[in-house]
Design a protein around this motif. Sequence first.
Motif, PDB file in Angstrom:
ATOM      1  N   GLN A   1       0.853  -1.194   0.000  1.00  0.00           N
ATOM      2  CA  GLN A   1       0.000   0.000   0.000  1.00  0.00           C
ATOM      3  C   GLN A   1       0.880   1.232   0.000  1.00  0.00           C
ATOM      4  O   GLN A   1       1.894   1.285   0.693  1.00  0.00           O
TER       5      GLN A   1
ATOM      6  N   GLN B   1       0.499   5.407   0.454  1.00  0.00           N
ATOM      7  CA  GLN B   1      -0.397   6.463   0.907  1.00  0.00           C
ATOM      8  C   GLN B   1       0.271   7.810   0.684  1.00  0.00           C
ATOM      9  O   GLN B   1       1.175   8.184   1.432  1.00  0.00           O
TER      10      GLN B   1
ATOM     11  N   SER C   1       0.333  11.977   0.509  1.00  0.00           N
ATOM     12  CA  SER C   1      -0.272  13.099   1.221  1.00  0.00           C
ATOM     13  C   SER C   1       0.566  14.344   1.000  1.00  0.00           C
ATOM     14  O   SER C   1       1.680  14.270   0.467  1.00  0.00           O
TER      15      SER C   1
ATOM     16  N   CYS D   1       4.928   9.990   0.722  1.00  0.00           N
ATOM     17  CA  CYS D   1       4.323   8.732   0.312  1.00  0.00           C
ATOM     18  C   CYS D   1       4.780   7.662   1.292  1.00  0.00           C
ATOM     19  O   CYS D   1       5.956   7.265   1.290  1.00  0.00           O
TER      20      CYS D   1
ATOM     21  N   SER E   1       3.771   0.601   2.797  1.00  0.00           N
ATOM     22  CA  SER E   1       3.675  -0.577   3.664  1.00  0.00           C
ATOM     23  C   SER E   1       3.653  -1.813   2.781  1.00  0.00           C
ATOM     24  O   SER E   1       3.194  -1.774   1.629  1.00  0.00           O
TER      25      SER E   1
ATOM     26  N   THR F   1       9.207   5.832   3.961  1.00  0.00           N
ATOM     27  CA  THR F   1       8.494   6.963   3.371  1.00  0.00           C
ATOM     28  C   THR F   1       9.399   7.686   2.375  1.00  0.00           C
ATOM     29  O   THR F   1      10.592   7.865   2.644  1.00  0.00           O
TER      30      THR F   1
ATOM     31  N   TYR G   1       1.004  11.168  -8.076  1.00  0.00           N
ATOM     32  CA  TYR G   1       0.924   9.778  -7.649  1.00  0.00           C
ATOM     33  C   TYR G   1       2.317   9.266  -7.298  1.00  0.00           C
ATOM     34  O   TYR G   1       3.276   9.531  -8.016  1.00  0.00           O
TER      35      TYR G   1
ATOM     36  N   GLY H   1      -0.170   4.655  -5.396  1.00  0.00           N
ATOM     37  CA  GLY H   1      -0.927   5.313  -4.349  1.00  0.00           C
ATOM     38  C   GLY H   1      -2.176   5.951  -4.955  1.00  0.00           C
ATOM     39  O   GLY H   1      -2.401   5.916  -6.165  1.00  0.00           O
ATOM     40  N   GLN H   2      -2.968   6.591  -4.105  1.00  0.00           N
ATOM     41  CA  GLN H   2      -4.254   7.130  -4.529  1.00  0.00           C
ATOM     42  C   GLN H   2      -4.148   8.506  -5.158  1.00  0.00           C
ATOM     43  O   GLN H   2      -5.126   8.957  -5.767  1.00  0.00           O
TER      44      GLN H   2
ATOM     45  N   THR I   1      -2.434  12.688  -4.752  1.00  0.00           N
ATOM     46  CA  THR I   1      -2.675  13.873  -3.932  1.00  0.00           C
ATOM     47  C   THR I   1      -2.630  15.080  -4.858  1.00  0.00           C
ATOM     48  O   THR I   1      -1.748  15.195  -5.718  1.00  0.00           O
TER      49      THR I   1
END
Length: 123
Positions: free
Chosen positions: A2, A4, A6, A21, A24, A76, A93, A114-115, A117
């Motif tokens: 995953q 993530q 931000s 980012c 995990s 990260t 991304y 990732g999703q 930002t």
Amino acid sequence: VQLQASGGGLVQPGGSLRLSCAASGLTLSSYAMVWFRQAPGKEREFVAGIRPGSTTYYANSVKGRFTMSKDNAKNTVYLQMSSLKSEDTALYYCSARVRWTVAYYDSHQYEHWGQGTLVTVSS
């Protein structure tokens, strides 16, 4: 795996932002990590990448303004963006793949995403 992302937001031209980012399910010391971005109506494009050994690569359009780094202990990666321009406005991304590839700029090479930002540069 995953990812993530931000840290996006609205910033004035000439301003700065730092994207993060958090990963995990993978170990940064073994994975290539890359930031792509996609502006409305445009194709996804390479922004910056970092090899497992920490060598970095940048698109010509961001070279000298953006800096990519990573913290293996925190799993990260970061993208420090400075001197932002309106043309930097896009959905950003982070992506990952095992081992670096010479085609690092090709989004099809990456299996983990990732999703996104959103970064908006506007006065």
